[in-house]
Design a protein around this motif. Structure first.
Motif, short mmCIF file in Angstrom:
data_model
loop_
_atom_site.label_atom_id
_atom_site.label_comp_id
_atom_site.label_asym_id
_atom_site.label_seq_id
_atom_site.Cartn_x
_atom_site.Cartn_y
_atom_site.Cartn_z
N ALA A 150 0.86 -1.19 0.00
CA ALA A 150 0.00 0.00 0.00
C ALA A 150 0.89 1.24 0.00
N GLU A 151 0.59 2.17 -0.90
CA GLU A 151 1.27 3.46 -0.94
C GLU A 151 0.20 4.55 -0.89
N VAL A 152 0.30 5.40 0.14
CA VAL A 152 -0.73 6.40 0.38
C VAL A 152 -0.09 7.77 0.53
N PRO A 153 -0.31 8.70 -0.42
CA PRO A 153 0.19 10.07 -0.26
C PRO A 153 -0.55 10.77 0.87
N LEU A 154 0.21 11.44 1.74
CA LEU A 154 -0.37 12.17 2.87
C LEU A 154 0.22 13.57 2.88
N GLY A 155 -0.24 14.39 1.97
CA GLY A 155 0.32 15.73 1.89
C GLY A 155 1.74 15.69 1.36
N GLY A 156 2.69 16.14 2.19
CA GLY A 156 4.09 16.18 1.77
C GLY A 156 4.85 14.91 1.99
N VAL A 157 4.17 13.86 2.46
CA VAL A 157 4.84 12.58 2.71
C VAL A 157 4.02 11.45 2.10
N THR A 158 4.66 10.31 1.97
CA THR A 158 3.98 9.10 1.48
C THR A 158 4.20 7.97 2.47
N LEU A 159 3.11 7.31 2.85
CA LEU A 159 3.17 6.15 3.72
C LEU A 159 3.19 4.90 2.87
N THR A 160 4.17 4.04 3.10
CA THR A 160 4.30 2.77 2.38
C THR A 160 4.27 1.63 3.38
N ALA A 161 3.42 0.65 3.11
CA ALA A 161 3.34 -0.55 3.95
C ALA A 161 3.47 -1.78 3.05
N ILE A 162 4.42 -2.65 3.41
CA ILE A 162 4.66 -3.87 2.63
C ILE A 162 4.55 -5.06 3.57
N SER A 163 3.57 -5.92 3.31
CA SER A 163 3.39 -7.14 4.10
C SER A 163 3.67 -8.34 3.21
N GLY A 164 4.40 -9.31 3.74
CA GLY A 164 4.73 -10.49 2.94
C GLY A 164 4.66 -11.77 3.74
N TYR A 165 4.08 -12.80 3.13
CA TYR A 165 4.05 -14.13 3.72
C TYR A 165 4.58 -15.10 2.66
N ARG A 166 5.56 -15.93 3.06
CA ARG A 166 6.15 -16.88 2.14
C ARG A 166 6.18 -18.26 2.79
N ASN A 167 5.74 -19.27 2.02
CA ASN A 167 5.72 -20.65 2.49
C ASN A 167 6.44 -21.49 1.44
N PHE A 168 7.62 -21.99 1.80
CA PHE A 168 8.45 -22.70 0.83
C PHE A 168 8.82 -24.07 1.38
N ARG A 169 8.71 -25.08 0.50
CA ARG A 169 9.04 -26.45 0.88
C ARG A 169 9.94 -27.07 -0.17
N VAL A 170 10.98 -27.75 0.28
CA VAL A 170 11.88 -28.45 -0.64
C VAL A 170 12.14 -29.84 -0.08
N SER A 171 12.13 -30.83 -0.97
CA SER A 171 12.43 -32.20 -0.57
C SER A 171 13.18 -32.86 -1.71
N GLY A 172 13.83 -33.95 -1.39
CA GLY A 172 14.55 -34.64 -2.45
C GLY A 172 15.57 -35.62 -1.93
N THR A 173 16.26 -36.23 -2.87
CA THR A 173 17.29 -37.22 -2.57
C THR A 173 18.48 -36.94 -3.46
N GLN A 174 19.67 -37.14 -2.90
CA GLN A 174 20.88 -36.94 -3.68
C GLN A 174 21.82 -38.12 -3.48
N ASP A 175 22.34 -38.60 -4.60
CA ASP A 175 23.37 -39.65 -4.57
C ASP A 175 24.72 -38.97 -4.72
N VAL A 176 25.56 -39.08 -3.71
CA VAL A 176 26.89 -38.45 -3.75
C VAL A 176 27.97 -39.52 -3.66
N SER A 177 27.77 -40.60 -4.38
CA SER A 177 28.73 -41.70 -4.39
C SER A 177 29.77 -41.46 -5.49
N PRO A 178 30.96 -40.98 -5.14
CA PRO A 178 31.98 -40.76 -6.17
C PRO A 178 32.66 -42.07 -6.55
N ALA A 179 31.94 -42.91 -7.25
CA ALA A 179 32.43 -44.25 -7.56
C ALA A 179 32.63 -44.38 -9.07
#
Length: 787
Positions: free
Chosen positions: A324-353
C-alpha cells in the motif's frame, strides 16, 4: 587512503583491459532508445524512492524485464559473469545455487539452513529467506536491480555482500492486453508463458494474471542407465490485483505459486576404486580426494554423469504480498506485508564411484521455511532540498528441516552378535545413518532512517542509520546409528540434542549500521560520489552443529555475528549527447568475524568465523550507441578478496588414498593470505547489437561474450588445486525479427555456441569433491505475441 589510490590505479587498468565486461543481451535497452540511439533512462528504487539509476550514489546495475527476456535469462542462475562482481553457481543439491557479489555469498552446498545468505534477494519489496526459492524462475518481471556492496541501512536483512531487487509487472488499469510466448531449444527444453491484463473498473481496479511452464533441458547422460540429468520441470503462476484512487493511493495484492522438480547433474572429480579388504570387511571404495580423475575431460565432453541412486529435488512455494502506498500531503506512507511458504524435498546420490557406480553415500531431506515480514515507511515527496525516509521492519521465520545422511562405509568394522539395541552385522563394512532433525524460530526487528540534503545545485550529503535486533531459538537433535548396506538400523552411536542441560540454543544479536555519502553533480549528466557504510550478518546456530562439543572449532554449534565496513568511490557519466554511458566504482570492504561456509566431512555445512578478511576492487559499466540502432555494452570487474587472519579445519593435502566415507582426522590450517571462494580476479562481458529497420519490421542480430578468470570453491587446501575451477568464457548469438508495431517477435538463438565446458561449482561430500558443470551449447527458437 591506500585503498582508493590502489582502486584508482586498478580502475584505469580495468577500463583498458576489460573491453569486454554485461551480458550484452542483458544490457538495458528499449525500442525507443534503439531508435534514437541514446542511453536509456532506467528508474530504480535502490534508495527506497524512485530515481534515475544514473543519479543514485550506489553501484547498481538495473535491467528491464524485456532485456532479461531477450537475453534468455530465466533465473538468477543465468547471470554468471553477466553483471560485474556477480558469481552464480549451478545447483549441486536441493535447488541451492549460491549467489556471490564481490567475493562473498553462498554456502558450500545445501547445509547452512539457519543462516541468511550475504546476498539478499527481495521480490516486490519482500525478503526471500530460502536460497532455493530466491533463484527460482522469473515470470513477468518488470525490473531487476543488482546492488553491489553492503546494504546495511536501507536493506538491512543481512545484505552484507549486496542485494538483488526483483519487481513484477503491475496491472494496467486502462486497457486489456497480454503476451503469449513460447520457446524450444536443444535437449527438448520447452517453455511457454502467458500474461493477461484486465481492467476491472476503468482507472480504478485492474487484474494481471501470469502463468509459465518449462520442462526438459536434461543434457547429461548417465553412465550406468538411461536416465538424463541437468534439467527439470517448473510451473509458476501469479495473480496481481491493483486498486487506485483519485488521490494517487495504490494497493497491490500479489499471490504467486510454483511447483518444480530438478535433476541436478553432478560428477565426482576424483577417482574412486573398489578395493578387496578380506572376508570380514569385504570390498570397500578408496581413492585420493586431491587427485583429479584422468578421464575428466573426456567424461565432460561426452556430457556424462555417474549417478546410481535417486537424485531429484522437488520444490513448492506459495507467497502473498500486500503493498500500500498512500500520499499524505508532503509525505507518502508505504506498507509492505509479505508471507512466504516454501518447501523443498529430495534425494541426492553423492557416491563418487567408478562406472558402473555403486551406492556408497546418499542423503535425503524435507525442509520447510515459513516467513512473515512487515515494513512501514514514511518518506518525503516534496521537491525541496531535503529527501528523507523513516522506517520500521519486523520479520518472523520458522524453519523445519529433516536430513538423513547415509554412509555405507562410515562406521567401524563390527563382529557378529546381538546388542542391547539391535543386531550387530558382520561380513560387510559397517556404515552409518545420521539423522539431523532441526528447527529454528527467528524474530527480527529494525528501525531505520535515511536523509539526503542538497547543498546548492551540485553538492548533496546523505546520512542513514539502522538498528537491528535478531532473536533466534533453535532445537537440534542428532542421531547416528550403525547400518549395513541393506540400511537396517543397528546400535546407536550418537544421540544428542539441543537445548540441553548445558546449552540453551537461544541467542540475541544486535547491531547499529550507519551510512554516509557525499555526491557532487558536476553537470546534469556527470556525477562523483564517495560513501562509507557498515552492515552485519547476525550470528546463530548451525543445524549440523556439534551438540556434544558446542565449541568444536571445525563444527561449532553457534557462530558469531559478521561485521562489515565498506568504503567506496564512484562516478556515473553520460557523454556525447547521451550516446555513451561510463560508470566506475572502486571499493574496499573490511570484514570482521566473516562467515565462512565450511563443509563438514561427516556431512552438511558449518558456518565458521574467521577474524579478518578484505575485499577490494573496481567495477566498470559502459554502454555506447555509436550509430542509430547500434549498441555496444562493455562491462567488467577486478576483484581481490583475501582472508587476512584465520584458521579453518581441513583434510590434509597429503592425505593420500583414503577409504571413502570413513572418519578422517582434520587439521587446523592457517588460511591467512588465501583467496575467498567464488571471487574471480577478473570478470567481464560484452554485447554488440544492431537493429536494422526493414519494410516489414526490424531485424536485430546480436552477439555477446562473457567470462571470468579462475575461482576457488574452498578457502583451504589451495596448494593442490582440486577445488579450483579454471577460467571460462561463453559466446551467445541471437537474431530477432519484430513487427513494425512490436506486436510480435520471432527469434533464433544460440547459447554457449562454441560449447565451452567448465566447472560451475565444487562441493566436498565426505571429503571427496563433487562438481556441477555449465550447460553445453544450446540452440533454439523463441516466439512472442503481444495483444
Amino acid at each position: 587512503m591506500n585503498v582508493l589510490k590502489n582502486a584508482a590505479s586498478a580502475a584505469a587498468l580495468a577500463y583498458c583491459l576489460l573491453s569486454a565486461p554485461v551480458h550484452a543481451q542483458v544490457a538495458p535497452s528499449t525500442a525507443a532508445n534503439e531508435a534514437d540511439g541514446t542511453v536509456p533512462e532506467i528508474v530504480v528504487t535502490a534508495q527506497l524512492r524512485r530515481e534515475s539509476a544514473q543519479t543514485v550514489p550506489i553501484a547498481v546495475t538495473a535491467v528491464t524485464g524485456d532485456s532479461l527476456t531477450r537475453a534468455g535469462v530465466a533465473s538468477l542462475q543465468d547471470l554468471a559473469a553477466a553483471v560485474p562482481g556477480v558469481v552464480v553457481s549451478k545447483s549441486v543439491s536441493y535447488g541451492l545455487a549460491p549467489i556471490a557479489i564481490r567475493g562473498l555469498g553462498g554456502p558450500a552446498g545445501g547445509g547452512s539452513l539457519f543462516t541468511d545468505q550475504p546476498v539478499a534477494v527481495y521480490v516486490d519489496g519482500v525478503y526471500v529467506p530460502a536460497l532455493a526459492q530466491s533463484v527460482s524462475n522469473f515470470l513477468d518481471v518488470d525490473t531487476m536491480q543488482v546492488l553491489r556492496g553492503p546494504q546495511g541501512t536501507l536493506y538491512g536483512r543481512n545484505s552484507t555482500a549486496g542485494a538483488i531487487l526483483l519487481g513484477s509487472k503491475r496491472p494496467d488499469l486502462s486497457q486489456v492486453g497480454g503476451t503469449v510466448s513460447a520457446s524450444y531449444a536443444s535437449f527438448a527444453a520447452a517453455a511457454i508463458s502467458g500474461v493477461l491484463n484486465l481492467p476491472l473498473i476503468a482507472d480504478r481496479l485492474g487484474l494481471r494474471l501470469a502463468v509459465g511452464h518449462d520442462s526438459g533441458g536434461n543434457w547429461a547422460r548417465n553412465a550406468s542407465d538411461s536416465r538424463r540429468f541437468g534439467g527439470g520441470e517448473n510451473t509458476t503462476m501469479r495473480g496481481t490485483l491493483r486498486w487506485q484512487d483519485d488521490g494517487g493511493a495504490t494497493i497491490d495484492l500479489i499471490v504467486d505459486h510454483s511447483n518444480g522438480t530438478a535433476n541436478p547433474a553432478t560428477l565426482s572429480l576424483a577417482t574412486v576404486s573398489p578395493a578387496p579388504r578380506g572376508p570380514t570387511l569385504g570390498t570397500v571404495y578408496v581413492g585420493n580426494p586431491y587427485l583429479r580423475r584422468a578421464d575428466l575431460a573426456t567424461v565432460v565432453d561426452n556430457r556424462m554423469v555417474e549417478i546410481s541412486g535417486d537424485q531429484q529435488t522437488r520444490t513448492r512455494a506459495t507467497d502473498f504480498t500486500l503493498i500500500a502506498e498512500v500520499p499524505l500531503g508532503g509525505v507518502t506512507l508505504t506498507a509492505i506485508s509479505g508471507y512466504r511458504n516454501f518447501r523443498v524435498s529430495g534425494t541426492q546420490d553423492v557416491s563418487p564411484a567408478p562406472t558402473p557406480a555403486a551406492i556408497t553415500n546418499t542423503n535425503n531431506t524435507v525442509q520447510q521455511q515459513k516467513s512473515f515480514s512487515q515494513e512501514l515507511r514514511l518518506g518525503s515527496n516534496s521537491t525541496g532540498p531535503a529527501k528523507w525516509i523513516l522506517g520500521a521492519y519486523y520479520f518472523h521465520q520458522e524453519t523445519d528441516a529433516f536430513i538423513n545422511i547415509i554412509n555405507v562405509q562410515g562406521g567401524p568394522p563390527v563382529a557378529t552378535g546381538f546388542g542391547a539395541t539391535g543386531p550387530i552385522f558382520a561380513g560387510r563394512p559397517a556404515g552409518t545413518t545420521a539423522l539431523f532433525d532441526a528447527a529454528q524460530t527467528v524474530n527480527s526487528y529494525a528501525l531505520f532512517a535515511d536523509a539526503t540534503y542538497q547543498l546548492g545545485d551540485r553538492l548533496a550529503v546523505t546520512g542513514g542509520i539502522r538498528y537491528s535486533r535478531d532473536e533466534k531459538a533453535a532445537t537440534i537433535a542428532n542421531t547416528v546409528r550403525t547400518i549395513t548396506n541393506s540400511v537396517l538400523a543397528g546400535p546407536i552411536l550418537l544421540n544428542a540434542s539441543c537445548p540441553s542441560a548445558t546449552t540453551s540454543c537461544r541467542g540475541t544479536y544486535e547491531n547499529v549500521s550507519p551510512r554516509a555519502v557525499v555526491t557532487f553533480q558536476a553537470t546534469p549528466r556527470n556525477m562523483v560520489y564517495g560513501s562509507f557504510s557498515k552492515g552485519f550478518n547476525s550470528g546463530g546456530f548451525n543445524n549440523f552443529g556439534n551438540v556434544l562439543n558446542p565449541s568444536d572449532p571445525t563444527n561449532p554449534l553457534e557462530n558469531g555475528s559478521e561485521r562489515i565496513t565498506n568504503y567506496e568511490i564512484g562516478t556515473k557519466n553520460e557523454f556525447f549527447g547521451r550516446k555513451l554511458k561510463l560508470n566506475i566504482a572502486a571499493f574496499q570492504t573490511e570484514y570482521r568475524d566473516l562467515h565462512i561456509r565450511q563443509a563438514v566431512l561427516t556431512g552438511g555445512v558449518a558456518i565458521v568465523n574467521v577474524p579478518k578478511a578484505r575485499v577490494r576492487g573496481v567495477e566498470v559499466e559502459t554502454l555506447l550507441y555509436p550509430l542509430d540502432g547500434l549498441s555496444l555494452a562493455l562491462n567488467g570487474s577486478y576483484l581481490d578478496g583475501t582472508i587476512r587472519e584465520g584458521t579453518l579445519a581441513a583434510l590434509p593435502s597429503n592425505a593420500g588414498t583414503i577409504v571413502l566415507g570413513q572418519n578422517q582426522t582434520v587439521v587446523s590450517q592457517n588460511v591467512a593470505g588465501n583467496r575467498l571462494s567464488r571471487a574471480p580476479r577478473w570478470q567481464g562481458s560484452a554485447t554488440l547489437s544492431y537493429a536494422v529497420p526493414t519494410g516489414f519490421g526490424t531485424i536485430t542480430p546480436s552477439v555477446s561474450w562473457r567470462g571470468q578468470t579462475s575461482v576457488w570453491f574452498l578457502e583451504t587446501n589451495q596448494d593442490n588445486g582440486q577445488y579450483r575451477a579454471a577460467g571460462w568464457s561463453e559466446v551467445d548469438l541471437r537474431v530477432a525479427l519484430a513487427g513494425e508495431d512490436n506486436k510480435w517477435e520471432l527469434a533464433a538463438f544460440g547459447r554457449n555456441v562454441f560449447d565451452r565446458r567448465y566447472i560451475s561449482q565444487i562441493v566436498p561430500f565426505t571429503g571427496f569433491p563433487v562438481a556441477t558443470f555449465n550447460t553445453p551449447a544450446t540452440w533454439g527458437l523463441n516466439g512472442k505475441i503481444n495483444f
